[in-house]
Motif scaffolding. Structure first.
Motif, short mmCIF file in Angstrom:
data_model
loop_
_atom_site.label_atom_id
_atom_site.label_comp_id
_atom_site.label_asym_id
_atom_site.label_seq_id
_atom_site.Cartn_x
_atom_site.Cartn_y
_atom_site.Cartn_z
N MET A 548 0.84 -1.19 0.00
CA MET A 548 0.00 0.00 0.00
C MET A 548 0.89 1.25 0.00
O MET A 548 1.72 1.44 0.90
N THR A 549 0.73 2.11 -1.00
CA THR A 549 1.56 3.30 -1.13
C THR A 549 0.69 4.52 -1.39
O THR A 549 -0.52 4.43 -1.60
N ASN A 550 1.37 5.67 -1.41
CA ASN A 550 0.67 6.96 -1.57
C ASN A 550 1.26 7.69 -2.76
O ASN A 550 2.46 7.92 -2.83
N ARG A 551 0.41 8.04 -3.73
CA ARG A 551 0.89 8.66 -4.97
C ARG A 551 1.60 9.99 -4.73
O ARG A 551 2.67 10.26 -5.26
N SER A 552 1.00 10.86 -3.95
CA SER A 552 1.59 12.20 -3.75
C SER A 552 2.90 12.12 -2.99
O SER A 552 3.86 12.84 -3.30
N GLU A 553 2.97 11.24 -2.00
CA GLU A 553 4.23 11.07 -1.26
C GLU A 553 5.33 10.56 -2.19
O GLU A 553 6.49 10.97 -2.09
N ASN A 554 4.97 9.70 -3.09
CA ASN A 554 5.93 9.13 -4.03
C ASN A 554 6.57 10.22 -4.89
O ASN A 554 7.79 10.26 -5.08
N VAL A 555 5.77 11.13 -5.42
CA VAL A 555 6.28 12.21 -6.26
C VAL A 555 7.22 13.10 -5.46
O VAL A 555 8.32 13.45 -5.92
N GLN A 556 6.80 13.47 -4.27
CA GLN A 556 7.61 14.37 -3.44
C GLN A 556 8.97 13.74 -3.10
O GLN A 556 10.01 14.41 -3.16
N SER A 557 8.96 12.45 -2.76
CA SER A 557 10.21 11.78 -2.38
C SER A 557 11.16 11.66 -3.57
O SER A 557 12.37 11.85 -3.43
N HIS A 558 10.61 11.32 -4.73
CA HIS A 558 11.44 11.23 -5.92
C HIS A 558 12.10 12.56 -6.22
O HIS A 558 13.31 12.63 -6.51
N ARG A 559 11.34 13.61 -6.17
CA ARG A 559 11.89 14.94 -6.50
C ARG A 559 12.92 15.38 -5.46
O ARG A 559 13.91 16.04 -5.81
N LYS A 560 12.71 15.01 -4.22
CA LYS A 560 13.69 15.33 -3.18
C LYS A 560 15.00 14.61 -3.46
O LYS A 560 16.10 15.19 -3.30
N LEU A 561 14.92 13.36 -3.89
CA LEU A 561 16.13 12.61 -4.23
C LEU A 561 16.87 13.27 -5.39
O LEU A 561 18.08 13.48 -5.33
#
Length: 575
Positions: A548-561
């Protein structure tokens, strides 16, 4: 001869000719008009027969078998829309260069275009999406009918496997009655064999390649998905002598099982590196040599489009080489084979500072990715956790959209024996479950499928195959309740109608689906839970892990990386 004897001779000539041409695997879907073929394949001990009642899924199952085995696979279905359901997989096979022999049973000629039931126009049904198509004659006693069948089957298989490989279509009409006499032995044929010829470059092409290498100062190699039967040791030998940065897509099979003396030159973080404007300036090159298909990475494609390398050489077995960017300056038509060992490599002009810059930048990005994996909890970190815990001698199949991009970003180069597959011809999400099952049936290795919730729903019928043959596979479903890939695209900037048109949340989970197919089911929310499930022995051949994952969290984490990588690249090369 009786009608039954005529039909039996005809069908067994067809089946025996396929075996003589080297075909060993066949996928059959049930249907009345294909009865003679189905009986013959089922009774012939020379073939491995697989069953799948859903024709669309059956075609992708055959695609996976052929992809992983690098051998032609036969598909058999009845007439009508059954044949039409093969179309998506045939499109993928054509673009991915996978050899499929599509046998569609048909109504006899007198029942075509007269309103007969379950009859559609099947000759040339797949148009340009197959390499060749033929409409067979009706079974009869005419002396040339069986020689026609034998030689046209040999032709069909030869065309399917000749580089570039691809699907062919054989339409086979039958009149009723449809029963045959089962034979315990395949008949002998009069056609010996069709001998394939290796595609080698000319002496002029070799000289051109050697001159390009000799004159290059800042050169890179790009390796996309290459033919599954390519000898990778030949590629490794080329890399170890050239000593250029080699940007390897995950589907090239060059991110894994890497020889120690080639590790430094393998650049696996190019997608993240080329998001940074500073490094793109450092990375500008004068020469590119590309093997295989064009890469998945959009930043790499944008980089190449922008710099327009003065020399861009593509090695491809097809004269219609793949170049959507229109930047190729040289094309060598050749398969990857021993001719590459004969290339004289002179690298005296190579800018070693340029090579070191790629290596150092890749090391920087790798450190950030490894730190990210320790700290982050998003979908990318969960996917990377799966990659790290893949056992030795295993296969990973990645769905289109986010999974293949997470593989490209987070599957770090390794000496482990892991092979990665995906359907990247047409890049669709249809048939992913079935193709993954097909690859597992072909390789018999530990197999894992990484897939999103929408793609899993799209081919949930693919699981029917597990009821007819043992399929040992772990399916990891990243459930972010919708289409995660669109969160990275321009559509996400327009809030109105975004969720209903692109996010498309379904609110569905898969525990009951797993129960229906008697699969082991685990629901996880964290990396720790995922590790625990992956490390535990499997309880059943089919295992479904729903993450189970969260779409918006995924985008934010990728961009932070990407920002953290970019910041260190700026600090190093802006000074």
């Amino acid at each position: 001869m009786t009608n039954k004897e005529i039909l039996t001779s005809y069908v067994y000539k067809l089946v025996a000719s396929l075996y003589q041409a080297g075909v060993k695997d066949v996928v059959v879907s049930p249907g009345s008009r294909s009865t003679p073929l189905a009986y013959a394949f089922a009774h012939a001990k020379e073939f491995q027969m697989y069953r799948q009642v859903d024709e669309r899924s059956a075609a992708f199952l055959a695609l996976g078998l052929a992809k992983a085995s690098a051998r032609p696979v036969v598909l058999v279905c009845t007439s009508g829309t059954a044949a039409a359901n093969y179309f998506p997989a045939i499109v993928e096979a054509k673009l991915s260069r996978i050899p499929l022999i599509v046998l569609t049973a048909d109504r006899p000629h007198e029942l075509r275009e007269v309103g007969a039931p379950q009859a559609i126009t099947q000759p040339n049904l797949y148009g340009d999406q197959v390499k060749w198509t033929v409409d067979f004659p009706i079974p009869d006693e005419f002396p040339n009918t069986l020689p026609f069948v034998e030689r046209h089957i040999a032709r069909a298989v030869a065309i399917a496997v000749t580089a570039p490989a691809g699907p062919v279509h054989v339409n086979v009409p039958f009149r009723e009655p449809l029963l045959i006499d089962l034979q315990n032995q395949l008949p002998e044929g009069s056609f010996a064999e069709s001998i394939a010829q290796e595609i080698r470059p000319s002496e002029h092409a070799m000289n051109v390649l050697e001159t390009i290498i000799e004159n290059a100062k800042k050169g890179i190699v790009i390796v996309g998905e290459i033919a599954q039967n390519a000898d990778l040791e030949i590629v490794w030998n080329f890399i170890r002598h050239l000593k250029w940065p080699v940007l390897v897509e995950s589907l090239s099979h060059l991110r894994t099982n890497i020889p120690n003396d080639c590790v430094d030159y393998i650049i696996d973080q190019y997608d993240a590196l080329l998001k940074n404007e500073t490094f793109k300036t450092v990375a500008e090159c004068d020469t590119v040599i590309r093997f295989g298909s064009q890469p998945v990475s959009k930043p790499l494609m944008q980089f190449l489009t922008k710099i327009q390398p003065p020399t861009y050489l593509v090695v491809d077995e097809d004269p219609m080489f793949r170049d959507s960017l229109a930047i190729t300056t040289h094309h060598i038509q050749a398969t990857i084979s021993r001719w590459l060992d004969d290339v004289t490599i002179t690298t005296a002009t190579t800018d070693q500072t340029y090579v070191r810059a790629w290596v150092e930048a890749n090391q920087i990005a790798t450190r950030h990715v490894e730190a990210y994996l320790q700290e982050a909890t998003d979908e990318g970190a969960l996917a990377a956790t799966l990659f790290e815990h893949l056992p030795e001698h295993s296969d990973l199949f990645a769905s289109s959209s986010m999974p293949i991009r997470d593989v490209d970003t987070f599957f770090n180069k390794t000496i482990k024996d892991v092979r990665i597959y995906a359907n990247r011809g047409a890049n669709g999400i249809d048939g992913v479950v079935s193709t993954a099952i097909g690859t597992q049936l072909a390789t018999k290795r530990n197999s894992y499928l990484l897939i999103g919730d929408l793609a899993f729903l799209h081919d949930s019928n693919g699981l029917i195959a597990t009821r007819y043959q043992r399929c040992d596979i772990t399916i990891v479903v990243m459930n972010n309740d919708g289409g995660g890939i669109f969160s990275y695209l321009s559509q996400s900037t327009v809030e109105e109608h975004y969720e209903e048109l692109f996010g498309t949340p379904s609110g569905l989970q898969f525990a009951n689906l797993a129960k229906m197919y008697d699969a082991q089911y685990n629901e996880v929310f964290t990396k720790e839970e995922l590790i625990q499930v992956l490390d535990a022995p499997k309880e059943k051949p089919l295992r479904i892990i729903e993450v189970m994952t969260n779409r918006s969290e995924n985008v934010q984490s990728h961009r932070k990386l990407w920002d953290s990588i970019g910041k260190e690249l700026d600090e190093k090369w802006q000074a």
